[in-house]
Design a protein around this motif. Structure first.
Motif, PDB file in Angstrom:
ATOM      1  N   VAL A 209       0.874  -1.182   0.000  1.00 35.98           N
ATOM      2  CA  VAL A 209       0.000   0.000   0.000  1.00 35.98           C
ATOM      3  C   VAL A 209       0.909   1.230   0.000  1.00 35.98           C
ATOM      4  N   PRO A 210       1.273   1.738  -1.178  1.00 34.41           N
ATOM      5  CA  PRO A 210       2.168   2.900  -1.253  1.00 34.41           C
ATOM      6  C   PRO A 210       1.570   4.119  -0.569  1.00 34.41           C
ATOM      7  N   CYS A 211       2.440   5.019  -0.147  1.00 34.78           N
ATOM      8  CA  CYS A 211       1.995   6.209   0.586  1.00 34.78           C
ATOM      9  C   CYS A 211       2.820   7.411   0.154  1.00 34.78           C
ATOM     10  N   LEU A 212       2.121   8.478  -0.189  1.00 29.18           N
ATOM     11  CA  LEU A 212       2.758   9.759  -0.501  1.00 29.18           C
ATOM     12  C   LEU A 212       2.315  10.777   0.541  1.00 29.18           C
ATOM     13  N   VAL A 213       3.275  11.452   1.158  1.00 33.86           N
ATOM     14  CA  VAL A 213       3.000  12.505   2.129  1.00 33.86           C
ATOM     15  C   VAL A 213       3.447  13.826   1.516  1.00 33.86           C
ATOM     16  N   LEU A 214       2.515  14.762   1.406  1.00 35.21           N
ATOM     17  CA  LEU A 214       2.828  16.093   0.882  1.00 35.21           C
ATOM     18  C   LEU A 214       2.606  17.120   1.978  1.00 35.21           C
ATOM     19  N   VAL A 215       3.370  18.213   1.919  1.00 36.48           N
ATOM     20  CA  VAL A 215       3.197  19.283   2.906  1.00 36.48           C
ATOM     21  C   VAL A 215       3.743  20.581   2.338  1.00 36.48           C
ATOM     22  N   GLY A 216       3.029  21.670   2.608  1.00 33.03           N
ATOM     23  CA  GLY A 216       3.548  22.984   2.254  1.00 33.03           C
ATOM     24  C   GLY A 216       4.691  23.358   3.183  1.00 33.03           C
ATOM     25  N   GLU A 217       5.749  23.925   2.641  1.00 35.58           N
ATOM     26  CA  GLU A 217       6.930  24.195   3.469  1.00 35.58           C
ATOM     27  C   GLU A 217       6.647  25.207   4.570  1.00 35.58           C
ATOM     28  N   ASP A 218       5.603  26.011   4.429  1.00 31.11           N
ATOM     29  CA  ASP A 218       5.271  27.009   5.437  1.00 31.11           C
ATOM     30  C   ASP A 218       3.913  26.749   6.081  1.00 31.11           C
ATOM     31  N   ASP A 219       3.521  25.480   6.145  1.00 27.28           N
ATOM     32  CA  ASP A 219       2.265  25.113   6.808  1.00 27.28           C
ATOM     33  C   ASP A 219       2.429  25.286   8.318  1.00 27.28           C
ATOM     34  N   VAL A 220       1.579  26.125   8.924  1.00 28.35           N
ATOM     35  CA  VAL A 220       1.656  26.341  10.373  1.00 28.35           C
ATOM     36  C   VAL A 220       0.753  25.389  11.147  1.00 28.35           C
ATOM     37  N   TYR A 221      -0.257  24.819  10.484  1.00 23.19           N
ATOM     38  CA  TYR A 221      -1.145  23.870  11.154  1.00 23.19           C
ATOM     39  C   TYR A 221      -0.503  22.491  11.291  1.00 23.19           C
ATOM     40  N   THR A 222       0.034  21.991  10.218  1.00 16.97           N
ATOM     41  CA  THR A 222       0.724  20.691  10.221  1.00 16.97           C
ATOM     42  C   THR A 222       2.086  20.892   9.559  1.00 16.97           C
ATOM     43  N   PRO A 223       3.071  21.296  10.335  1.00 19.16           N
ATOM     44  CA  PRO A 223       4.372  21.672   9.763  1.00 19.16           C
ATOM     45  C   PRO A 223       5.108  20.496   9.126  1.00 19.16           C
ATOM     46  N   VAL A 224       6.202  20.834   8.457  1.00 18.22           N
ATOM     47  CA  VAL A 224       7.015  19.830   7.777  1.00 18.22           C
ATOM     48  C   VAL A 224       7.457  18.745   8.755  1.00 18.22           C
ATOM     49  N   ALA A 225       7.767  19.110   9.987  1.00 16.45           N
ATOM     50  CA  ALA A 225       8.201  18.109  10.976  1.00 16.45           C
ATOM     51  C   ALA A 225       7.126  17.056  11.207  1.00 16.45           C
ATOM     52  N   GLU A 226       5.871  17.457  11.137  1.00 17.30           N
ATOM     53  CA  GLU A 226       4.766  16.501  11.299  1.00 17.30           C
ATOM     54  C   GLU A 226       4.757  15.518  10.131  1.00 17.30           C
ATOM     55  N   ALA A 227       4.961  16.029   8.925  1.00 14.66           N
ATOM     56  CA  ALA A 227       5.008  15.162   7.746  1.00 14.66           C
ATOM     57  C   ALA A 227       6.196  14.204   7.829  1.00 14.66           C
ATOM     58  N   GLU A 228       7.325  14.704   8.298  1.00 11.93           N
ATOM     59  CA  GLU A 228       8.502  13.851   8.441  1.00 11.93           C
ATOM     60  C   GLU A 228       8.249  12.754   9.476  1.00 11.93           C
ATOM     61  N   GLY A 229       7.518  13.097  10.540  1.00  9.63           N
ATOM     62  CA  GLY A 229       7.171  12.099  11.545  1.00  9.63           C
ATOM     63  C   GLY A 229       6.276  11.009  10.988  1.00  9.63           C
ATOM     64  N   MET A 230       5.364  11.381  10.099  1.00  7.59           N
ATOM     65  CA  MET A 230       4.511  10.383   9.457  1.00  7.59           C
ATOM     66  C   MET A 230       5.351   9.443   8.598  1.00  7.59           C
ATOM     67  N   CYS A 231       6.281  10.006   7.855  1.00 13.93           N
ATOM     68  CA  CYS A 231       7.128   9.180   6.995  1.00 13.93           C
ATOM     69  C   CYS A 231       8.019   8.256   7.824  1.00 13.93           C
ATOM     70  N   ALA A 232       8.397   8.691   9.014  1.00  9.75           N
ATOM     71  CA  ALA A 232       9.213   7.835   9.879  1.00  9.75           C
ATOM     72  C   ALA A 232       8.444   6.590  10.304  1.00  9.75           C
ATOM     73  N   LEU A 233       7.120   6.707  10.343  1.00 11.01           N
ATOM     74  CA  LEU A 233       6.278   5.561  10.694  1.00 11.01           C
ATOM     75  C   LEU A 233       6.081   4.616   9.514  1.00 11.01           C
ATOM     76  N   VAL A 234       6.268   5.126   8.316  1.00 16.08           N
ATOM     77  CA  VAL A 234       6.038   4.341   7.091  1.00 16.08           C
ATOM     78  C   VAL A 234       7.321   4.378   6.264  1.00 16.08           C
ATOM     79  N   PRO A 235       8.207   3.423   6.461  1.00 15.42           N
ATOM     80  CA  PRO A 235       9.507   3.474   5.787  1.00 15.42           C
ATOM     81  C   PRO A 235       9.422   3.576   4.266  1.00 15.42           C
TER      82      PRO A 235
END
Length: 269
Positions: A209-235
């Motif tokens: 089940v492939p997964c793509l995580v996208l995020v705006g670089e200046d998102d204040v609601y769900t910042p890039v660090a949140e997206a990186e944390g999601m990717c850490a859960l899904v190698p």
């Protein structure tokens, strides 16, 4: 535009592209409607994909039902819509609350989800402070309507430089938010206050089940660090950080967003 009915709630959806093609379900966030995906629907259909873009219950042309809408209710509505359309497996993409609904769909109806596209969203459960905030905001929207809230947060939905630098995009998002039925928005806020922890869903996501995580670089609601944390859960997840964008990169930078999305879809097994 096709009216569908699932679990007693009308589901108004747009259906673009060839019927026999790979299907992509695009789930909007709060407080938007299916038209937020117009740039993506156009690009995907032109590339030969079938695109299903529904209005969630209580948003757009879909009437509000009840005083509380759980993310599970939204997910079940979408599963019912897919069944009625005869779609057995689908790539599910969602932005913000729509990403959480995509995760709920994977949790409740795992066989339907061929791949996940998660834009500017968070898998963590709501905090106690967050629950209180959402419940109070629900009451505020019912009392004041959508415009005061919209004017307050438009420069968080879009990066502030895009509010001024992309007046057409800002006007489009503002109109979408102001047109939302406060009853539907309030019901969703109450339900979202009770959202579970979706990190186990991500951690259990198999490689098929492939997964793509996208995020705006200046998102204040769900910042890039949140997206990186999601990717850490899904190698096996792919991360795309969209430059010059806030919480809605599909609106703010549609060409970059669409390029990342099409590249992901092109290599699906």
């Amino acid at each position: 535009m096709n009216p569908q009915f699932g679990n007693g709630a009308a589901s108004i959806s747009d259906d673009f592209g060839p019927r026999g093609a790979e299907a992509v379900l695009l789930v909007h966030g709060h407080p938007f409607n299916r038209s937020i995906w117009a740039p993506q629907a156009t690009a995907l259909a032109a590339a030969g994909y079938r695109v299903i873009a529904p209005d969630l219950r209580g948003y757009g042309d879909n009437p509000a039902v009840g005083e509380r809408t759980l993310l599970a209710d939204f997910a079940d509505d979408l599963a019912a819509l897919l069944r009625r359309l005869g779609i057995e497996r689908v790539v599910v993409g969602g932005v913000s609350m729509g990403g959480q609904i995509a995760l709920e769909l994977r949790l409740r109806h795992p066989g339907l989800v061929r791949a996940l596209v998660l834009s500017d969203t968070s898998p963590v459960p709501e905090t106690e402070d967050g629950k209180e905030f959402r419940r109070k905001l629900a009451e505020r929207l019912l009392a004041e309507g959508m415009r005061p809230y919209t004017e307050e947060v438009i420069d968080k939905m879009l990066a502030p430089y895009n509010v001024t630098g992309q007046p057409e995009a800002a006007a489009r998002v503002t109109a979408m938010m102001c047109a939302t039925d406060p009853r539907g928005a309030a019901a969703a806020l109450r339900g979202r206050a009770e959202r579970p922890d979706y990190r186990p869903v991500l951690a259990a996501l198999p490689a098929e089940v492939p997964c793509l995580v996208l995020v705006g670089e200046d998102d204040v609601y769900t910042p890039v660090a949140e997206a990186e944390g999601m990717c850490a859960l899904v190698p096996h997840a792919r991360l795309a950080v969209i430059g010059r964008a806030g919480h809605l990169p599909g609106v703010e930078q549609p060409e970059a967003f669409n390029r990342a999305l099409l590249e992901f879809l092109a290599v699906l097994p």
